[in-house]
Design a protein around this motif. Structure first.
Motif, short mmCIF file in Angstrom:
data_model
loop_
_atom_site.label_atom_id
_atom_site.label_comp_id
_atom_site.label_asym_id
_atom_site.label_seq_id
_atom_site.Cartn_x
_atom_site.Cartn_y
_atom_site.Cartn_z
N ALA A 71 -11.92 -45.90 6.28
CA ALA A 71 -11.92 -47.22 6.89
C ALA A 71 -11.03 -48.19 6.11
CB ALA A 71 -13.34 -47.77 6.97
N GLU A 72 -10.85 -47.93 4.81
CA GLU A 72 -9.98 -48.77 4.00
C GLU A 72 -8.52 -48.60 4.38
OE1 GLU A 72 -10.49 -48.22 -0.17
OE2 GLU A 72 -12.66 -48.14 0.00
N HIS A 73 -8.20 -47.51 5.05
CA HIS A 73 -6.81 -47.19 5.37
C HIS A 73 -6.53 -47.26 6.86
CE1 HIS A 73 -6.34 -46.00 1.25
NE2 HIS A 73 -7.39 -45.23 1.36
N GLY A 74 -7.51 -47.65 7.66
CA GLY A 74 -7.35 -47.70 9.10
C GLY A 74 -6.44 -48.85 9.53
N ILE A 75 -6.06 -48.83 10.79
CA ILE A 75 -5.15 -49.85 11.31
C ILE A 75 -5.79 -51.23 11.27
CG2 ILE A 75 -5.81 -49.55 13.74
CD1 ILE A 75 -2.26 -50.16 12.50
N GLY A 76 -7.10 -51.31 11.51
CA GLY A 76 -7.78 -52.60 11.45
C GLY A 76 -7.71 -53.22 10.07
N ALA A 77 -7.92 -52.38 9.06
CA ALA A 77 -7.85 -52.86 7.68
C ALA A 77 -6.44 -53.31 7.33
CB ALA A 77 -8.31 -51.77 6.72
N CYS A 78 -5.46 -52.58 7.83
CA CYS A 78 -4.05 -52.95 7.57
C CYS A 78 -3.74 -54.32 8.17
CB CYS A 78 -3.11 -51.90 8.12
SG CYS A 78 -3.18 -50.33 7.26
N TRP A 79 -4.20 -54.54 9.41
CA TRP A 79 -3.95 -55.84 10.06
C TRP A 79 -4.67 -56.96 9.34
CZ3 TRP A 79 -0.05 -56.97 12.90
CH2 TRP A 79 0.55 -56.01 13.70
N ARG A 80 -5.89 -56.69 8.87
CA ARG A 80 -6.62 -57.73 8.12
C ARG A 80 -5.88 -58.09 6.85
NH1 ARG A 80 -10.84 -54.93 10.11
NH2 ARG A 80 -11.05 -53.59 8.29
N ARG A 81 -5.42 -57.07 6.11
CA ARG A 81 -4.68 -57.35 4.87
C ARG A 81 -3.40 -58.11 5.16
NH1 ARG A 81 -6.33 -52.07 3.67
NH2 ARG A 81 -4.28 -51.24 4.18
N ARG A 82 -2.71 -57.77 6.25
CA ARG A 82 -1.48 -58.49 6.60
C ARG A 82 -1.78 -59.95 6.93
NH1 ARG A 82 3.13 -56.96 11.09
NH2 ARG A 82 4.25 -58.90 10.88
#
Length: 114
Positions: A27-38
């Motif tokens: 879950a740390e590497h999923g697309i949702g996490a990526c968008w949140r970090r961005r």
């Protein structure tokens, strides 16, 4: 057995499901996490996100579209299918007339870059 790696012939016990080979939750590497970090990074930057979404880019000016149309005709004269960005093709189509004909020809020829 190393956690997260199943060798051929071994059963997956369930502890490995949802985990990457590095032992971190996927879950740390999923697309949702990526968008949140961005999004978090964009809020920290002055001026916001440096890579705007394509819809936020300004529409091309008339002279730019005329230049694209002339370039398409020049390349097509050498019997080569020109490749243009889809946003430019849509703008050419919206102009109507000869620009629309060029955009429709490009569509049939497959001259769009992804």
């Amino acid at each position: 057995m190393t956690q997260g790696i199943t060798r051929p012939g071994e059963a997956n016990t369930g502890a490995e499901i949802g985990r990457s080979d590095h032992g971190q939750d996927s879950a740390e590497h999923g697309i949702g996490a990526c968008w949140r970090r961005r999004g978090e990074a964009a809020r920290r930057l002055v001026g916001g996100d440096p890579w705007p979404v394509r819809d936020q880019l300004p529409a091309p000016e008339f002279r730019e579209l005329q230049a694209w149309q002339a370039a398409v005709k020049h390349v097509a004269a050498d019997r080569v299918t020109p490749i243009i960005p889809p946003e430019i093709a849509r703008s050419l189509w919206r102009q109507g007339g000869e620009s629309r004909a060029v955009a429709e020809w490009l569509w049939r020829a497959g001259g769009f870059a992804a």
